[in-house]
Motif scaffolding. Sequence first.
Motif, PDB file in Angstrom:
ATOM      1  N   ALA A  68     -14.047   3.254  -5.153  1.00 12.34           N
ATOM      2  CA  ALA A  68     -15.251   2.442  -4.934  1.00 12.34           C
ATOM      3  C   ALA A  68     -14.889   1.083  -4.344  1.00 12.34           C
ATOM      4  O   ALA A  68     -15.614   0.551  -3.488  1.00 12.34           O
ATOM      5  CB  ALA A  68     -16.004   2.271  -6.254  1.00 12.34           C
ATOM      6  N   LEU A  85     -14.461   1.031  -0.547  1.00  5.66           N
ATOM      7  CA  LEU A  85     -15.630   1.259   0.306  1.00  5.66           C
ATOM      8  C   LEU A  85     -16.053  -0.030   1.000  1.00  5.66           C
ATOM      9  O   LEU A  85     -15.930  -1.119   0.438  1.00  5.66           O
ATOM     10  CB  LEU A  85     -16.800   1.787  -0.538  1.00  5.66           C
ATOM     11  CG  LEU A  85     -16.653   3.182  -1.137  1.00  5.66           C
ATOM     12  CD1 LEU A  85     -17.832   3.479  -2.058  1.00  5.66           C
ATOM     13  CD2 LEU A  85     -16.566   4.235  -0.033  1.00  5.66           C
ATOM     14  N   ALA A 124     -21.547   0.551   2.401  1.00  8.65           N
ATOM     15  CA  ALA A 124     -21.580   1.881   1.786  1.00  8.65           C
ATOM     16  C   ALA A 124     -22.785   2.000   0.861  1.00  8.65           C
ATOM     17  O   ALA A 124     -23.205   1.021   0.240  1.00  8.65           O
ATOM     18  CB  ALA A 124     -20.293   2.133   1.011  1.00  8.65           C
ATOM     19  N   ARG A 183     -25.180   2.453  -2.250  1.00  8.84           N
ATOM     20  CA  ARG A 183     -24.985   2.069  -3.646  1.00  8.84           C
ATOM     21  C   ARG A 183     -24.620   3.275  -4.506  1.00  8.84           C
ATOM     22  O   ARG A 183     -23.857   3.162  -5.461  1.00  8.84           O
ATOM     23  CB  ARG A 183     -26.251   1.404  -4.182  1.00  8.84           C
ATOM     24  CG  ARG A 183     -26.137   0.915  -5.618  1.00  8.84           C
ATOM     25  CD  ARG A 183     -27.446   0.304  -6.084  1.00  8.84           C
ATOM     26  NE  ARG A 183     -27.787  -0.867  -5.300  1.00  8.84           N
ATOM     27  CZ  ARG A 183     -27.375  -2.096  -5.602  1.00  8.84           C
ATOM     28  NH1 ARG A 183     -26.603  -2.299  -6.665  1.00  8.84           N
ATOM     29  NH2 ARG A 183     -27.728  -3.130  -4.861  1.00  8.84           N
ATOM     30  N   ILE A 184     -25.170   4.437  -4.165  1.00  7.99           N
ATOM     31  CA  ILE A 184     -24.895   5.621  -4.964  1.00  7.99           C
ATOM     32  C   ILE A 184     -23.411   5.991  -4.908  1.00  7.99           C
ATOM     33  O   ILE A 184     -22.835   6.482  -5.893  1.00  7.99           O
ATOM     34  CB  ILE A 184     -25.773   6.803  -4.498  1.00  7.99           C
ATOM     35  CG1 ILE A 184     -25.644   7.977  -5.475  1.00  7.99           C
ATOM     36  CG2 ILE A 184     -25.406   7.239  -3.083  1.00  7.99           C
ATOM     37  CD1 ILE A 184     -26.616   9.100  -5.193  1.00  7.99           C
ATOM     38  N   ALA A 185     -22.771   5.756  -3.756  1.00 10.14           N
ATOM     39  CA  ALA A 185     -21.339   6.037  -3.647  1.00 10.14           C
ATOM     40  C   ALA A 185     -20.535   5.042  -4.464  1.00 10.14           C
ATOM     41  O   ALA A 185     -19.580   5.407  -5.160  1.00 10.14           O
ATOM     42  CB  ALA A 185     -20.905   5.992  -2.183  1.00 10.14           C
ATOM     43  N   ARG A 186     -20.927   3.767  -4.401  1.00 12.57           N
ATOM     44  CA  ARG A 186     -20.200   2.730  -5.147  1.00 12.57           C
ATOM     45  C   ARG A 186     -20.319   2.950  -6.647  1.00 12.57           C
ATOM     46  O   ARG A 186     -19.405   2.646  -7.405  1.00 12.57           O
ATOM     47  CB  ARG A 186     -20.742   1.353  -4.751  1.00 12.57           C
ATOM     48  CG  ARG A 186     -19.835   0.191  -5.145  1.00 12.57           C
ATOM     49  CD  ARG A 186     -20.411  -1.110  -4.626  1.00 12.57           C
ATOM     50  NE  ARG A 186     -20.584  -1.080  -3.187  1.00 12.57           N
ATOM     51  CZ  ARG A 186     -19.603  -1.309  -2.321  1.00 12.57           C
ATOM     52  NH1 ARG A 186     -18.380  -1.549  -2.753  1.00 12.57           N
ATOM     53  NH2 ARG A 186     -19.823  -1.264  -1.031  1.00 12.57           N
ATOM     54  N   GLY A 218     -21.294   6.071  -8.003  1.00 16.22           N
ATOM     55  CA  GLY A 218     -20.964   7.442  -8.336  1.00 16.22           C
ATOM     56  C   GLY A 218     -19.477   7.716  -8.434  1.00 16.22           C
ATOM     57  O   GLY A 218     -19.053   8.530  -9.268  1.00 16.22           O
ATOM     58  N   LEU A 219     -18.655   7.052  -7.621  1.00 17.10           N
ATOM     59  CA  LEU A 219     -17.223   7.323  -7.663  1.00 17.10           C
ATOM     60  C   LEU A 219     -16.599   6.956  -9.020  1.00 17.10           C
ATOM     61  O   LEU A 219     -15.844   7.759  -9.583  1.00 17.10           O
ATOM     62  CB  LEU A 219     -16.520   6.585  -6.514  1.00 17.10           C
ATOM     63  CG  LEU A 219     -16.766   7.186  -5.125  1.00 17.10           C
ATOM     64  CD1 LEU A 219     -16.201   6.292  -4.040  1.00 17.10           C
ATOM     65  CD2 LEU A 219     -16.133   8.579  -5.031  1.00 17.10           C
TER      66      LEU A 219
END
Length: 434
Positions: A212, A215, A219, A221-224, A226-227
Amino acid sequence: MPAAPPPVRVRACLLGALGASGVAILELVREQTGTAGFLVGLGLAVLPVPLLMAAFRWLGRAAPRPWAQLLFCFGWGACAAALIAILANNFATEWISAATADPDHADELGSVAIAPVVEESAKAAALLLVFVFRRRQFTGAADGFVLAGFTATGFAFTENVLYLGNAFGEDAGSGVGALDSVTAATFFVRIVLSPFAHPLFTVLTGLGFGAAAALPPAAPRIARTGLPLLGLAGAMGLHALWNCSSRIGEYGFYWIYGCVMVPVFGLLLGLAVRIRRRRLHAVAGELAVYAAAGWLAAAEVPALASMPARSLARSLARHSGGRAAGRAVARYEEDAAALALLRHRARTGPAWDAEFAGRERELLQRLWLRRATAGPALARAAVLEELLPPRTGPGERVFVPAARLTGSGPWTAATSAGPSSPRPCVLPGGDGVR
């Protein structure tokens, strides 16, 4: 991201919380094990701690984390996370036992379904705090690896004190011999066979935070979010599998240990070595640009990308200029690595955050102030480590005499005169990083 509270207030609150939890966990463990059991457990549980800390410190040496930050993570795991885990696990087990009227079922369900969730979440809180309040120092997977390792090592230390202390109390009450000693069996399983278990779980969470952190700001927010959650879920799952290994048949523990834990350990060890090599490669590549701009001597770059050469440079500086010179070289090496990784992130991703230019100037200024001491020591170390040929000639790098190692007087570059005043570096093609 919302603004963080003032650092002084945050540090005071966190230190206060750690101190209070440390006193509480100390008394709680001593109460459960007895004074004699506590002292025996403490003496045995501390044995793997230096080795684990050294291993994780080795991984992060390419761009070392501040010791204060590492000790905070260790203290969080040993005090705050352990206290949360003991209290929550005990409450959950008692609640399940009262609801099912079956203590054995309550213990089994608690160890497999409750303990992994509680313990991994409590340990992950330390990584979250560093990720939020020291965001610019959290640069990637290596940082998550190291911080998770220190946090889990602290947690395992306290847990081992409790288990070994209780085992010693059981042996003292039953009067068994050495061959039937519960303490010896517990020591073998927890200290000899699987000292890496808790670090192995929590490293998955650390890798999630590291991914995260790498990133770009744009990027989703869900990726930041979710990881790290994905990494935490992996840590909980592996932890639950480990806890149920002794409950799935006579040889369940050995199957899980040999078929899951050892291979995962090997994979993560290989990943750690690869991360370390990639970091050193990035340091060499990025610092070459600063050397071309005159901020570093060309001879310094290979030394800064070699851990043996860095260590030798510190030793040479201490020999010539005392401890102060050795500390100056160590800080120079840390700042140079931080600068290289900062530029690497800016160069390999989309337009990075607006703080890059200010952070770059800050690091360059700090390098410039220590260059008189560190530059010659690093160049000399590069020659002694045979990273550079110890000869001169047209177009060749220049050997730096040992007399320069005192750090007195103005610094003279080995290959080109440095800038008369600090200026930001630019990326290839003339585009400045902003």
